[in-house]
Design an enzyme around this catalytic site. Structure first.
Site, PDB file in Angstrom:
ATOM      1  CD  GLU A 110      -2.652  -1.130   2.632  1.00 34.74           C
ATOM      2  OE1 GLU A 110      -3.448  -2.056   2.803  1.00 34.74           O
ATOM      3  OE2 GLU A 110      -2.465  -0.221   3.471  1.00 34.74           O
ATOM      4  CB  CYS A 351      -0.179   1.079   7.780  1.00 35.68           C
ATOM      5  SG  CYS A 351       0.805  -0.265   8.240  1.00 35.68           S
TER       6      CYS A 351
HETATM    7  S1  SF4 Z   1       2.896  -0.276  12.861  1.00 37.36           S
HETATM    8 FE1  SF4 Z   1       4.292  -1.912  13.508  1.00 37.36          FE
HETATM    9  S2  SF4 Z   1       3.466  -3.812  12.605  1.00 37.36           S
HETATM   10 FE2  SF4 Z   1       2.505  -2.064  11.541  1.00 37.36          FE
HETATM   11  S3  SF4 Z   1       3.791  -1.759   9.739  1.00 37.36           S
HETATM   12 FE3  SF4 Z   1       4.520  -0.349  11.318  1.00 37.36          FE
HETATM   13  S4  SF4 Z   1       6.163  -1.482  12.356  1.00 37.36           S
HETATM   14 FE4  SF4 Z   1       4.978  -2.960  11.180  1.00 37.36          FE
END
Ligand code: SF4
Length: 361
Positions: A110, A351
């Site tokens: 993404e 995300c």
């Molecule tokens: S928030 Fe944590 S688990 Fe999610 S993509 Fe970022 S580093 Fe990886």
């Protein structure tokens, strides 16, 4: 939200024979020189090709209008210019656009474009999936597929730029993945984005966001460029942070505090601490006190993020009033803090949400 899923992307020129040909973007400068030599072409063609692929963001050989037709045909026979395929695009009412892109090996990632006036910020992913397992993150729940090459990360920025048809003013490597678990490619793409031969984006407008992988923060502090560093902190209480961010449990907050002090001493740059306020988890008075203690007296900026709700998640955002109290209390001890407005709140902006949604369909 206006999902544009399963749309084919005219940026892709894949065909069945492409797998045996190498992606032109993976050629180093010297390899391109060698290729031009083999094709009996003058050396200046390398500069022209590099300008097309890195600066102008060409997506097909036909775009390369200042190359002779015969050279374009030879390049097409020997190499591919295989950008990712767009398999979904969501448009937010605030102007943000989120994309799900697929690479030739079927790996998906993404990326997001966030316009603001005449500026365009791009949030790109450095890995497909993520091994860090943050408990509030949809990507973390799915695990790591693989790290991305520098070209693949770069192509996300080009894809967004081409879609908005405007210059990219800043890039944050804050999408899927932990950039410091893919350090060399991360640095390589930052340099390419910064280079006048690439997109020429100022180093201070290029940000890497890490969970706090300490050995790599140390390494990053020795890099000569003025890239910006953001640390996903999310709690300054060890016990809470261990639950929220199990992937960095082995690096204590105390150690992080010391290393960030060294980083500031060495670079003179102000790091940002990202703090997603989660109701009843990291927004109590004791959490606020710990955050104040962690930042007080250091060069730091705190970004208080409104958590994007992930369907089915047990985590929910704190109230806007509580976020404002955090800003005020941090300000009282001289810690600069801002509330970062959540972009694309009406799309699957957190995300990993878009890919998770499509996996479930
Ligand atoms: S928030 Fe944590 S688990 Fe999610 S993509 Fe970022 S580093 Fe990886």
């Amino acid at each position: 939200m206006y999902p544009d899923t399963n749309s084919s992307n005219n940026q892709t020129s894949s065909n069945s024979a492409s797998s045996s040909r190498r992606d032109l973007r993976s050629f180093s400068h010297n390899e391109l020189l060698e290729l031009m030599d083999q094709l009996h072409q003058p050396k200046f063609r390398v500069q022209q090709i590099e300008e097309w692929i890195w600066s102008k963001g060409a997506v097909s050989f036909e775009d390369m209008s200042n190359l002779p037709k015969s050279l374009r045909e030879s390049l097409n026979k020997r190499t591919v210019l295989q950008g990712p395929q767009q398999i979904a695009r969501q448009l937010s009412q605030d102007g943000s656009r989120k994309y799900l892109l697929r690479y030739p090996d079927n790996t998906t990632v993404e990326c997001v474009g966030m316009p603001s006036g005449a500026k365009l910020a791009v949030c790109a992913s450095t890995q497909a999936g993520c091994a860090m397992g943050c408990s509030f993150c949809a990507t973390g729940a799915a695990g790591l597929a693989r790290s991305l090459t520098a070209s693949e990360i770069y192509e996300q920025v080009i894809h967004v730029r081409n879609d908005f048809e405007t210059r990219v003013s800043s890039v944050v490597l804050m999408g899927q993945g932990e950039p410091f678990m893919n350090y060399d490619n991360t640095l390589s793409v930052l340099r390419r984005l910064n280079s006048p031969d690439g997109l020429g984006i100022g180093a201070r407008h290029l940000t890497v966001s890490t969970c706090g992988v300490i050995p790599m923060i140390k390494r990053f502090s020795n890099e000569p460029e003025q890239f910006t560093l953001a640390i996903s902190l999310h709690s300054a209480v060890q016990k809470t942070r261990d639950v929220l961010m199990p992937g960095v449990r082995k690096y204590s907050l105390l150690h992080l505090y010391d290393v960030m002090g060294e980083y500031v001493d060495k670079t003179g740059r102000r790091p940002t601490y990202e703090y997603a306020l989660i109701g009843g988890v990291n927004d109590s008075d004791s959490e606020l006190g710990a955050l104040r203690d962690f930042c007080c007296g250091t060069l730091a900026h705190v970004n208080l993020i409104q958590l994007n709700e992930v369907p089915g998640s047990r985590f929910h955002p704190s109230s806007p009033a509580r976020a404002q109290q955090f800003v005020n209390k941090l300000g009282e001890v001289g810690v600069e803090a801002t509330i970062r407005l959540s972009r694309g709140a009406d799309i699957d902006a957190a995300c990993g949400q878009l890919s998770q949604k499509l996996r479930q369909q």
